[in-house]
Design a protein around this motif. Structure first.
Motif, PDB file in Angstrom:
ATOM      1  N   SER A 190      11.774  18.917 -10.459  1.00 20.07           N
ATOM      2  CA  SER A 190      12.546  20.149 -10.332  1.00 20.07           C
ATOM      3  C   SER A 190      13.719  19.979  -9.381  1.00 20.07           C
ATOM      4  O   SER A 190      14.719  20.670  -9.486  1.00 20.07           O
ATOM      5  N   ARG A 191      13.618  19.028  -8.426  1.00 20.84           N
ATOM      6  CA  ARG A 191      14.705  18.794  -7.487  1.00 20.84           C
ATOM      7  C   ARG A 191      15.632  17.667  -7.921  1.00 20.84           C
ATOM      8  O   ARG A 191      16.626  17.396  -7.266  1.00 20.84           O
ATOM      9  N   ALA A 192      15.335  16.995  -9.028  1.00 22.71           N
ATOM     10  CA  ALA A 192      16.079  15.790  -9.402  1.00 22.71           C
ATOM     11  C   ALA A 192      17.521  16.082  -9.774  1.00 22.71           C
ATOM     12  O   ALA A 192      18.419  15.329  -9.425  1.00 22.71           O
ATOM     13  N   GLY A 193      17.803  17.166 -10.445  1.00 22.40           N
ATOM     14  CA  GLY A 193      19.156  17.455 -10.890  1.00 22.40           C
ATOM     15  C   GLY A 193      19.993  18.214  -9.878  1.00 22.40           C
ATOM     16  O   GLY A 193      21.163  18.430 -10.100  1.00 22.40           O
ATOM     17  N   ARG A 194      19.413  18.627  -8.757  1.00 19.88           N
ATOM     18  CA  ARG A 194      20.129  19.471  -7.813  1.00 19.88           C
ATOM     19  C   ARG A 194      20.397  18.746  -6.503  1.00 19.88           C
ATOM     20  O   ARG A 194      20.210  19.306  -5.435  1.00 19.88           O
ATOM     21  N   TYR A 195      20.837  17.534  -6.559  1.00 20.55           N
ATOM     22  CA  TYR A 195      21.124  16.780  -5.350  1.00 20.55           C
ATOM     23  C   TYR A 195      22.530  17.094  -4.875  1.00 20.55           C
ATOM     24  O   TYR A 195      23.488  17.014  -5.623  1.00 20.55           O
ATOM     25  N   PHE A 196      22.641  17.498  -3.623  1.00 23.15           N
ATOM     26  CA  PHE A 196      23.935  17.791  -3.006  1.00 23.15           C
ATOM     27  C   PHE A 196      23.923  17.177  -1.618  1.00 23.15           C
ATOM     28  O   PHE A 196      23.015  17.479  -0.824  1.00 23.15           O
ATOM     29  N   PRO A 197      24.855  16.304  -1.297  1.00 23.39           N
ATOM     30  CA  PRO A 197      24.792  15.594  -0.011  1.00 23.39           C
ATOM     31  C   PRO A 197      24.983  16.529   1.183  1.00 23.39           C
ATOM     32  O   PRO A 197      25.726  17.507   1.130  1.00 23.39           O
ATOM     33  N   LYS A 198      24.266  16.202   2.272  1.00 27.39           N
ATOM     34  CA  LYS A 198      24.321  17.047   3.466  1.00 27.39           C
ATOM     35  C   LYS A 198      25.696  17.011   4.116  1.00 27.39           C
ATOM     36  O   LYS A 198      26.136  18.013   4.673  1.00 27.39           O
ATOM     37  N   TRP A 199      26.393  15.877   4.045  1.00 27.04           N
ATOM     38  CA  TRP A 199      27.707  15.804   4.679  1.00 27.04           C
ATOM     39  C   TRP A 199      28.676  16.758   4.008  1.00 27.04           C
ATOM     40  O   TRP A 199      29.565  17.306   4.661  1.00 27.04           O
ATOM     41  N   ALA A 200      28.505  16.990   2.705  1.00 28.26           N
ATOM     42  CA  ALA A 200      29.393  17.923   2.009  1.00 28.26           C
ATOM     43  C   ALA A 200      29.115  19.363   2.456  1.00 28.26           C
ATOM     44  O   ALA A 200      30.047  20.162   2.617  1.00 28.26           O
ATOM     45  N   ILE A 201      27.849  19.679   2.674  1.00 25.30           N
ATOM     46  CA  ILE A 201      27.499  21.015   3.139  1.00 25.30           C
ATOM     47  C   ILE A 201      28.033  21.241   4.547  1.00 25.30           C
ATOM     48  O   ILE A 201      28.642  22.283   4.843  1.00 25.30           O
ATOM     49  N   SER A 243      30.490  19.623   6.117  1.00 28.63           N
ATOM     50  CA  SER A 243      31.957  19.621   6.184  1.00 28.63           C
ATOM     51  C   SER A 243      32.542  20.898   5.600  1.00 28.63           C
ATOM     52  O   SER A 243      33.515  21.439   6.130  1.00 28.63           O
ATOM     53  N   SER A 244      31.959  21.414   4.538  1.00 28.95           N
ATOM     54  CA  SER A 244      32.474  22.666   3.978  1.00 28.95           C
ATOM     55  C   SER A 244      32.206  23.841   4.911  1.00 28.95           C
ATOM     56  O   SER A 244      33.049  24.738   5.035  1.00 28.95           O
ATOM     57  N   SER A 245      31.073  23.834   5.600  1.00 30.77           N
ATOM     58  CA  SER A 245      30.837  24.913   6.562  1.00 30.77           C
ATOM     59  C   SER A 245      31.768  24.774   7.766  1.00 30.77           C
ATOM     60  O   SER A 245      32.231  25.783   8.311  1.00 30.77           O
ATOM     61  N   GLY A 246      32.088  23.560   8.187  1.00 34.93           N
ATOM     62  CA  GLY A 246      33.043  23.366   9.280  1.00 34.93           C
ATOM     63  C   GLY A 246      34.437  23.838   8.915  1.00 34.93           C
ATOM     64  O   GLY A 246      35.112  24.487   9.711  1.00 34.93           O
ATOM     65  N   VAL A 247      34.867  23.538   7.710  1.00 35.07           N
ATOM     66  CA  VAL A 247      36.179  23.998   7.248  1.00 35.07           C
ATOM     67  C   VAL A 247      36.191  25.517   7.129  1.00 35.07           C
ATOM     68  O   VAL A 247      37.183  26.181   7.476  1.00 35.07           O
ATOM     69  N   GLY A 248      35.086  26.098   6.685  1.00 35.66           N
ATOM     70  CA  GLY A 248      34.994  27.550   6.591  1.00 35.66           C
ATOM     71  C   GLY A 248      35.089  28.223   7.948  1.00 35.66           C
ATOM     72  O   GLY A 248      35.750  29.254   8.094  1.00 35.66           O
ATOM     73  N   VAL A 249      34.450  27.639   8.956  1.00 38.74           N
ATOM     74  CA  VAL A 249      34.527  28.194  10.308  1.00 38.74           C
ATOM     75  C   VAL A 249      35.955  28.096  10.840  1.00 38.74           C
ATOM     76  O   VAL A 249      36.462  29.039  11.457  1.00 38.74           O
ATOM     77  N   LEU A 250      36.621  26.977  10.601  1.00 44.76           N
ATOM     78  CA  LEU A 250      38.006  26.834  11.056  1.00 44.76           C
ATOM     79  C   LEU A 250      38.923  27.849  10.372  1.00 44.76           C
ATOM     80  O   LEU A 250      39.814  28.425  11.014  1.00 44.76           O
ATOM     81  N   LEU A 251      38.725  28.079   9.088  1.00 43.23           N
ATOM     82  CA  LEU A 251      39.526  29.077   8.385  1.00 43.23           C
ATOM     83  C   LEU A 251      39.257  30.483   8.905  1.00 43.23           C
ATOM     84  O   LEU A 251      40.185  31.289   9.047  1.00 43.23           O
ATOM     85  N   LEU A 252      37.999  30.783   9.209  1.00 41.46           N
ATOM     86  CA  LEU A 252      37.660  32.095   9.750  1.00 41.46           C
ATOM     87  C   LEU A 252      38.291  32.313  11.117  1.00 41.46           C
ATOM     88  O   LEU A 252      38.841  33.386  11.393  1.00 41.46           O
ATOM     89  N   ILE A 253      38.266  31.294  11.962  1.00 43.76           N
ATOM     90  CA  ILE A 253      38.869  31.407  13.286  1.00 43.76           C
ATOM     91  C   ILE A 253      40.378  31.584  13.182  1.00 43.76           C
ATOM     92  O   ILE A 253      40.971  32.410  13.883  1.00 43.76           O
ATOM     93  N   SER A 254      41.025  30.835  12.297  1.00 40.63           N
ATOM     94  CA  SER A 254      42.475  30.980  12.147  1.00 40.63           C
ATOM     95  C   SER A 254      42.840  32.355  11.590  1.00 40.63           C
ATOM     96  O   SER A 254      43.850  32.937  11.975  1.00 40.63           O
ATOM     97  N   LEU A 255      42.020  32.902  10.698  1.00 37.22           N
ATOM     98  CA  LEU A 255      42.269  34.235  10.164  1.00 37.22           C
ATOM     99  C   LEU A 255      42.124  35.290  11.260  1.00 37.22           C
ATOM    100  O   LEU A 255      42.951  36.214  11.363  1.00 37.22           O
ATOM    101  N   ILE A 256      41.117  35.160  12.097  1.00 38.82           N
ATOM    102  CA  ILE A 256      40.926  36.108  13.197  1.00 38.82           C
ATOM    103  C   ILE A 256      42.068  35.995  14.196  1.00 38.82           C
ATOM    104  O   ILE A 256      42.589  37.014  14.678  1.00 38.82           O
ATOM    105  N   LYS A 257      42.489  34.774  14.503  1.00 32.71           N
ATOM    106  CA  LYS A 257      43.597  34.599  15.442  1.00 32.71           C
ATOM    107  C   LYS A 257      44.896  35.165  14.893  1.00 32.71           C
ATOM    108  O   LYS A 257      45.777  35.567  15.653  1.00 32.71           O
TER     109      LYS A 257
END
Length: 68
Positions: A16-27, A29-43
């Motif tokens: 059941s988990r075989a087809g849903r592999y998503f690397p942790k570094w992608a998760i 890095s995308s959350s880090g970019v999201g936080v940076l975008l949120l901070i820039s929007l607030i600023k």
């Protein structure tokens, strides 16, 4: 190493988990970019909101009729 979904039956736990592999570094890095975008929007938006409140206060003070 990814597991081929055809080799393991989908009813098993690994199947059941075989087809849903998503690397942790992608998760992370995308959350880090999201936080940076949120901070820039607030600023960007906080000074604009502050200036709007200041202008509204100045406008309300300038349009009131005062008798001394």
């Amino acid at each position: 190493m990814a597991i081929d979904p055809e080799v393991i039956s989908p009813s098993s736990k690994k199947g059941s988990r075989a087809g849903r592999y998503f690397p942790k570094w992608a998760i992370y890095s995308s959350s880090g970019v999201g936080v940076l975008l949120l901070i820039s929007l607030i600023k960007t938006l906080l000074p604009l909101i502050g200036m709007a409140f200041l202008l509204a206060f100045i406008w309300s003070q300038s349009t009131t009729n005062r008798r001394y």
